[in-house]
Write a protein that holds these residues in place. Structure first.
Motif: not given
Length: 436
Positions: A42-64
């Protein structure tokens, strides 16, 4: 610490919901699809969205990515992956009343947008349900209750704030990143995550709102007369028609909206609709625009409306087209058929102006099958209609694939969309991925 994800980035502390969190039940699904993601961010800023994208990449998770969760494809959730839920990004600000420019964050719901703009005498045509999220419509098209007066939502987007798949925040407008602005207006899901839009609203408070129930003859002449009326009607009039089988008779439930608060304009604009067939019920009144997308629509999305949906666009309503519509409505396994009027302002932009290229068709036709019926029932009913269509609208397709992409983004539009998706998202981070 999240058991499924390991140590979380500091900026996401307290913003990740896993299956053991009491909030998970109300966050895991969309309106049409029950999901079981590893976690919802549940991001509260654009920076949080970017962090979530990095998390998905680093963990190899499918993204929605989810703005509201009404999307018919169910792509706002998944099983075992990461969901970026933008609902905490919901600010609505009037930037400049004189130019009617407003800034709306992607996670806002259209009921709240209408509510916030009403004191300023402004409105944005934005779908037909108050619980729909801003981001999905504003990156896909936006066929709303005022479409013939206002055009599509994307037609009035002047700038988009986008987090690209690599985590970069970009503001795209006509001067800076015009290619990104172009693709975000109609095909945004494959280029970046929109976190906010600057949109030019229209002057509006009250509208005429009418309901008609009309018997439809087997040959569909009623529908042809409706289409003819809409082609001649002033831009103020937009309509939606739901077809239903009532025993051996097909019935059209017509909702009409007139973008005016003048009783005489409303009366004169609606009168031709009374001649399309045997009108069994009619009612009309003047109402605030907020009543078309009311806050009472707001609800959690828990997979409560499981369905399969597809759509197409009609340029004209020929006898064969009208007959095919009535046949589909009266089939042994009928599906729900809806017609939405286009034309007027939706025809003003050039077909190349946005990634929504369908600027000459007059009617959007949508077909849906509901559980326990599924895609097979829908496909059987849709096949006779498909041959009459030209193009499609990406937001009303529940099973997107290469064929539906080609219909939504034909010819040169599809070529440009594909090029820009590959440019902004070369690794396909935002592209739909097959289930594991």
């Amino acid at each position: 610490m999240n058991a499924a994800l390991g140590t979380l980035p500091a900026e996401l502390t307290g913003k990740v919901v896993g299956p053991d969190d009491r909030r998970y039940r109300l966050l895991r699904s969309t309106y049409t699809t029950v999901g079981r993601p590893a976690a919802v961010v549940l991001p509260e800023s654009a920076g949080d969205v970017a962090a979530a994208l990095r998390l998905a990449r680093e963990r190899g998770l499918r993204l929605a990515v989810r703005s509201g969760g009404h999307g018919l494809s169910g792509s706002g959730t998944n099983d075992g992956g990461l969901v970026i839920d933008l609902s905490a990004l919901h600010r609505i600000d009037v930037l400049d009343r004189a130019s009617r420019l407003v800034r709306v964050e992607s996670g806002a719901r259209w009921a709240r947008v209408a509510e916030a703009l009403t004191p300023h005498g402004l409105a944005i045509s934005s779908g037909d349900h108050g619980n729909v999220g801003v981001g999905g419509i504003a990156t896909g098209g936006g066929v709303g209750w005022l479409v013939r007066q206002y055009g599509l939502t994307v037609d009035h987007i002047r700038a988009v704030e986008v987090v690209l798949p690599d985590g970069t925040l970009v503001r795209a407008d006509a001067e800076d990143e015009p290619d990104l602005l172009w693709v975000m207006r109609g095909a945004g899901r494959g280029a970046g995550i929109a976190v906010a839009f600057e949109i030019e609203a229209m002057e509006l408070r009250d509208v005429g709102h009418a309901h008609l129930v009309v018997e439809v003859d087997p040959a569909g002449e009623t529908l042809r007369r409706w289409a003819e009326v809409m082609e001649r009607s002033p831009r103020e009039l937009s309509t939606a028609v739901t077809l239903s089988s009532q025993g051996t008779t097909a019935v059209a439930f017509v909702t009409a909206v007139v973008a005016s608060d003048s009783p005489s304009v409303i009366r004169d604009t609606l009168e031709p609709l009374l001649g399309i067939g045997d009108v069994m019920v009619q009612q009309a009144h003047i109402t605030p625009y907020t009543e078309l997308v009311p806050v009472r629509h707001l609800h959690p999305n828990t997979g409560q409306m499981r369905s399969s949906t597809t759509n197409g666009l009609f340029t004209g309503m020929t006898p064969d087209t009208a007959s095919a519509l009535t046949t589909a409505t009266a089939a042994s396994d009928p599906v729900l058929i809806q017609l939405r009027s286009l034309g007027g302002a939706s025809h003003d932009p050039a077909s190349s102006a946005t990634a929504f290229a369908h600027r000459h068709q007059n009617t959007l036709v949508i077909a849906s099958a509901f559980a326990p019926d599924g895609r097979a029932t829908l496909d059987a009913a849709w096949a006779p209609l498909a041959r009459h269509t030209e193009g499609a609208y990406v937001n009303f397709e529940s099973a997107p694939d290469e064929a539906s992409f080609a219909r939504a983004y034909p010819g040169a539009t599809g070529t440009r969309v594909t090029h820009l998706w590959n440019h902004y998202d070369p690794d396909g981070v935002l592209r739909p991925q097959p289930a594991a």
